[in-house]
Design a protein around this motif. Structure first.
Motif: not given
Ligand SMILES: [Zn+2]
Length: 116
Positions: A88-93, A112-116
């Motif tokens: 689960t991404c720590q920033l966006c869930g 942290v996913c690669n959207q950030h």
């Molecule tokens: Zn994310």
């Protein structure tokens, strides 16, 4: 989503795997070596409790006709242990499943996913 990839996307914080693991941590498909023969990789086929001896595991491996009998706490050297984790991404869930090789990537702690 490609669950077969073991190339982590985004950023994963992991803890490294110990150099040895108890034999009980193995599952079918894992590759390991016995400490007394580290140059010989073994691939777990099946692993089950010994029917007659308590606290013993029987491990059959690819290409070996004789199974190994090991104590569950006996240390083995892990070479390739693929495990699927729900991250689960720590920033966006954002959530995803990721296959990791514990011997290469370690155990994921945060992602942290690669959207950030
Ligand atoms: Zn994310």
């Amino acid at each position: 989503m490609n669950d077969d990839t073991i190339d982590p996307k985004g950023f994963i914080v992991t803890t490294a795997l110990d150099l040895t693991l108890p034999a009980s941590a193995l599952t079918p498909g894992d590759t390991f070596a016995l400490p007394e023969n580290p140059g010989r990789p073994l691939i777990v086929e099946t692993l089950y409790p010994h029917p007659g001896l308590p606290a013993r595991l029987i491990i059959t491996t690819h290409g070996q006709t004789t199974p190994f009998t090991l104590h569950p706490n006996e240390p083995v050297k892990p070479l390739r242990l693929l495990r699927t984790f729900d991250l689960t991404c720590q920033l966006c869930g954002n959530r995803k499943q990721q296959v990791l090789d514990l011997t290469v990537h370690g155990t994921p702690q945060t992602w942290v996913c690669n959207q950030h």
